[in-house]
Design a protein around this motif. Structure first.
Motif, PDB file in Angstrom:
ATOM      1  N   LEU A  40       0.827  -1.206   0.000  1.00 29.73           N
ATOM      2  CA  LEU A  40       0.000   0.000   0.000  1.00 29.73           C
ATOM      3  C   LEU A  40       0.858   1.251   0.000  1.00 29.73           C
ATOM      4  CD1 LEU A  40      -2.726   1.421   0.172  1.00 29.73           C
ATOM      5  CD2 LEU A  40      -2.653   1.136   2.664  1.00 29.73           C
ATOM      6  N   CYS A  41       1.847   1.314   0.883  1.00 30.75           N
ATOM      7  CA  CYS A  41       2.735   2.475   0.916  1.00 30.75           C
ATOM      8  C   CYS A  41       3.579   2.545  -0.345  1.00 30.75           C
ATOM      9  CB  CYS A  41       3.621   2.421   2.163  1.00 30.75           C
ATOM     10  SG  CYS A  41       4.697   3.862   2.357  1.00 30.75           S
ATOM     11  N   ALA A  42       4.048   1.387  -0.828  1.00 37.53           N
ATOM     12  CA  ALA A  42       4.856   1.368  -2.050  1.00 37.53           C
ATOM     13  C   ALA A  42       4.091   1.961  -3.227  1.00 37.53           C
ATOM     14  CB  ALA A  42       5.296  -0.060  -2.358  1.00 37.53           C
ATOM     15  N   ALA A  43       2.786   1.668  -3.297  1.00 36.03           N
ATOM     16  CA  ALA A  43       1.974   2.212  -4.386  1.00 36.03           C
ATOM     17  C   ALA A  43       1.841   3.726  -4.268  1.00 36.03           C
ATOM     18  CB  ALA A  43       0.596   1.557  -4.377  1.00 36.03           C
ATOM     19  N   VAL A  44       1.679   4.233  -3.043  1.00 30.90           N
ATOM     20  CA  VAL A  44       1.622   5.682  -2.830  1.00 30.90           C
ATOM     21  C   VAL A  44       2.923   6.327  -3.286  1.00 30.90           C
ATOM     22  CG1 VAL A  44       1.500   7.494  -1.072  1.00 30.90           C
ATOM     23  CG2 VAL A  44      -0.067   5.540  -0.974  1.00 30.90           C
ATOM     24  N   LEU A  45       4.049   5.716  -2.961  1.00 31.09           N
ATOM     25  CA  LEU A  45       5.342   6.268  -3.355  1.00 31.09           C
ATOM     26  C   LEU A  45       5.518   6.225  -4.870  1.00 31.09           C
ATOM     27  CD1 LEU A  45       7.632   4.764  -0.554  1.00 31.09           C
ATOM     28  CD2 LEU A  45       6.628   7.058  -0.683  1.00 31.09           C
ATOM     29  N   ASP A  46       5.058   5.163  -5.513  1.00 28.58           N
ATOM     30  CA  ASP A  46       5.121   5.097  -6.978  1.00 28.58           C
ATOM     31  C   ASP A  46       4.367   6.262  -7.597  1.00 28.58           C
ATOM     32  OD1 ASP A  46       6.670   2.790  -7.165  1.00 28.58           O
ATOM     33  OD2 ASP A  46       4.928   1.461  -7.146  1.00 28.58           O
ATOM     34  N   GLU A  47       3.210   6.595  -7.045  1.00 30.18           N
ATOM     35  CA  GLU A  47       2.421   7.714  -7.574  1.00 30.18           C
ATOM     36  C   GLU A  47       3.128   9.041  -7.337  1.00 30.18           C
ATOM     37  OE1 GLU A  47      -0.530   9.816  -9.430  1.00 30.18           O
ATOM     38  OE2 GLU A  47      -0.237   7.634  -9.381  1.00 30.18           O
ATOM     39  N   LEU A  48       3.690   9.228  -6.151  1.00 31.73           N
ATOM     40  CA  LEU A  48       4.403  10.469  -5.859  1.00 31.73           C
ATOM     41  C   LEU A  48       5.613  10.638  -6.775  1.00 31.73           C
ATOM     42  CD1 LEU A  48       4.334  10.457  -1.948  1.00 31.73           C
ATOM     43  CD2 LEU A  48       3.083  12.004  -3.460  1.00 31.73           C
ATOM     44  N   ALA A  49       6.245   9.531  -7.127  1.00 34.57           N
ATOM     45  CA  ALA A  49       7.467   9.590  -7.940  1.00 34.57           C
ATOM     46  C   ALA A  49       7.203  10.067  -9.357  1.00 34.57           C
ATOM     47  CB  ALA A  49       8.136   8.221  -7.966  1.00 34.57           C
ATOM     48  N   THR A  50       5.938  10.124  -9.782  1.00 35.99           N
ATOM     49  CA  THR A  50       5.626  10.617 -11.121  1.00 35.99           C
ATOM     50  C   THR A  50       5.636  12.142 -11.181  1.00 35.99           C
ATOM     51  OG1 THR A  50       3.226  10.645 -10.709  1.00 35.99           O
ATOM     52  CG2 THR A  50       4.195   8.583 -11.526  1.00 35.99           C
ATOM     53  N   GLN A  51       5.684  12.800 -10.026  1.00 33.26           N
ATOM     54  CA  GLN A  51       5.669  14.256 -10.002  1.00 33.26           C
ATOM     55  C   GLN A  51       7.049  14.817 -10.370  1.00 33.26           C
ATOM     56  OE1 GLN A  51       4.142  15.791  -6.290  1.00 33.26           O
ATOM     57  NE2 GLN A  51       2.580  14.195  -6.137  1.00 33.26           N
ATOM     58  N   PRO A  52       7.086  16.027 -10.933  1.00 28.63           N
ATOM     59  CA  PRO A  52       8.378  16.634 -11.254  1.00 28.63           C
ATOM     60  C   PRO A  52       9.232  16.825 -10.005  1.00 28.63           C
ATOM     61  CG  PRO A  52       6.572  17.822 -12.299  1.00 28.63           C
ATOM     62  CD  PRO A  52       5.940  16.863 -11.343  1.00 28.63           C
ATOM     63  N   GLY A  53      10.534  16.634 -10.169  1.00 32.92           N
ATOM     64  CA  GLY A  53      11.465  16.864  -9.067  1.00 32.92           C
ATOM     65  C   GLY A  53      11.545  15.744  -8.060  1.00 32.92           C
ATOM     66  N   MET A  54      10.899  14.610  -8.342  1.00 32.52           N
ATOM     67  CA  MET A  54      10.873  13.496  -7.407  1.00 32.52           C
ATOM     68  C   MET A  54      11.758  12.358  -7.920  1.00 32.52           C
ATOM     69  SD  MET A  54       8.755  14.565  -5.083  1.00 32.52           S
ATOM     70  CE  MET A  54       8.516  13.037  -4.206  1.00 32.52           C
ATOM     71  N   THR A  55      12.498  11.752  -6.994  1.00 28.32           N
ATOM     72  CA  THR A  55      13.286  10.558  -7.290  1.00 28.32           C
ATOM     73  C   THR A  55      12.944   9.507  -6.254  1.00 28.32           C
ATOM     74  OG1 THR A  55      15.100  11.896  -8.187  1.00 28.32           O
ATOM     75  CG2 THR A  55      15.622   9.630  -7.564  1.00 28.32           C
ATOM     76  N   LEU A  56      12.746   8.272  -6.701  1.00 32.18           N
ATOM     77  CA  LEU A  56      12.394   7.172  -5.799  1.00 32.18           C
ATOM     78  C   LEU A  56      13.415   6.059  -5.947  1.00 32.18           C
ATOM     79  CD1 LEU A  56      10.464   5.631  -3.875  1.00 32.18           C
ATOM     80  CD2 LEU A  56       9.195   4.897  -5.918  1.00 32.18           C
ATOM     81  N   THR A  57      13.931   5.588  -4.807  1.00 31.30           N
ATOM     82  CA  THR A  57      14.772   4.402  -4.773  1.00 31.30           C
ATOM     83  C   THR A  57      14.261   3.485  -3.677  1.00 31.30           C
ATOM     84  OG1 THR A  57      17.067   3.592  -4.704  1.00 31.30           O
ATOM     85  CG2 THR A  57      16.483   5.333  -3.150  1.00 31.30           C
TER      86      THR A  57
END
Length: 250
Positions: A40-57
């Motif tokens: 559930l949290c991973a999916a939220v982070l995937d969505e946030l990572a689509t925004q400009p200026g965001m990097t997800l690892t």
């Protein structure tokens, strides 16, 4: 100064969106480190990572807050950033206070800018008073009052000396990280600038502090630091004497 925000995230899906939204209002680039969160949290982070200026690892499994922060700082350096602003993902820190903290980092780019909490009425009394044990031990292990609060999860690190320290020293990977890295940076001669931040507890009501295991880790960390202080005692005493001599000359 080129700065990125580093946020370690472990199952704070209810709070992280609001934290990121406030940071984006300040037009700060953000590195999210998913420390083995649930789907559930991973999916939220995937969505946030689509925004400009965001990097997800991501970590494939939970390694601890300290491990996540260090992963984020290494990635920030690889991306060309000179400084990392560490902030927790649970929304407890008042992001409206960040412009002042960022101004301090620009004024003192070689120093660690370490926030200390100014609590509202939501703080649990046990946490408020329990912190003083660590405060006293930190003052002992640095032979100084240079570090006002070593447990607050909001600070700005200059990356070159911080990553050099991480490369050569043992740093706790979990809840022992914040205190240990700040004491070791002080030992290494990196100046600490203390500044207040307003704190409330917490936006989503989730704490990942394990009462038994994290307290054992923190006890082991304080033991390591005390032994390290004894090894560095001549250097620390020299700092005290040298500081007093400088005051007399001033």
């Amino acid at each position: 100064m080129k700065l990125a925000v580093v946020i370690p995230v472990y199952n704070h899906e209810r709070a992280i969106g609001q934290v990121v939204g406030k940071l984006r209002e300040l037009e700060l680039p953000v590195i999210l480190v998913d420390d083995g969160s649930d789907p559930l949290c991973a999916a939220v982070l995937d969505e946030l990572a689509t925004q400009p200026g965001m990097t997800l690892t991501r970590h494939a499994q939970n390694l601890g807050k300290g491990a996540a922060v260090m992963t984020g700082m290494r990635l920030a350096a690889q991306l060309g950033y000179s400084h990392a602003l560490q902030i927790d993902s649970d929304g407890q820190h008042e992001i409206a206070d960040l412009p002042h903290i960022l101004a301090l980092a620009r004024q003192y780019p070689d120093d660690v800018i370490a926030a200390y909490p100014v609590y509202d009425a939501s703080v649990p009394r046990s946490r408020l008073y329990g912190r003083y044990v660590t405060h006293v031990l930190v003052w002992l292990n640095t032979l100084s009052l240079r570090i006002k609060d070593s447990m607050c999860g909001l600070r700005i690190y200059p990356l070159p000396p911080t990553l050099a320290l991480i490369g050569r020293a043992h740093i706790g990977l979990r809840m022992d990280f914040d205190t240990e890295i700040l004491v070791r940076l002080d030992w290494a001669g990196v100046h600490v600038v203390n500044t207040p931040v307003r704190v409330s507890y917490p936006l989503d009501g989730v704490s990942h502090f394990d009462l038994l295991r994290d307290n054992l880790r923190i006890t082991a960390m304080h033991t390591r630091l005390f032994l390290g202080m004894l090894l560095r005692l001549p250097m620390l005493l020299w700092r005290i004497l040298n500081g007093r001599a400088a005051m007399r000359r001033a």
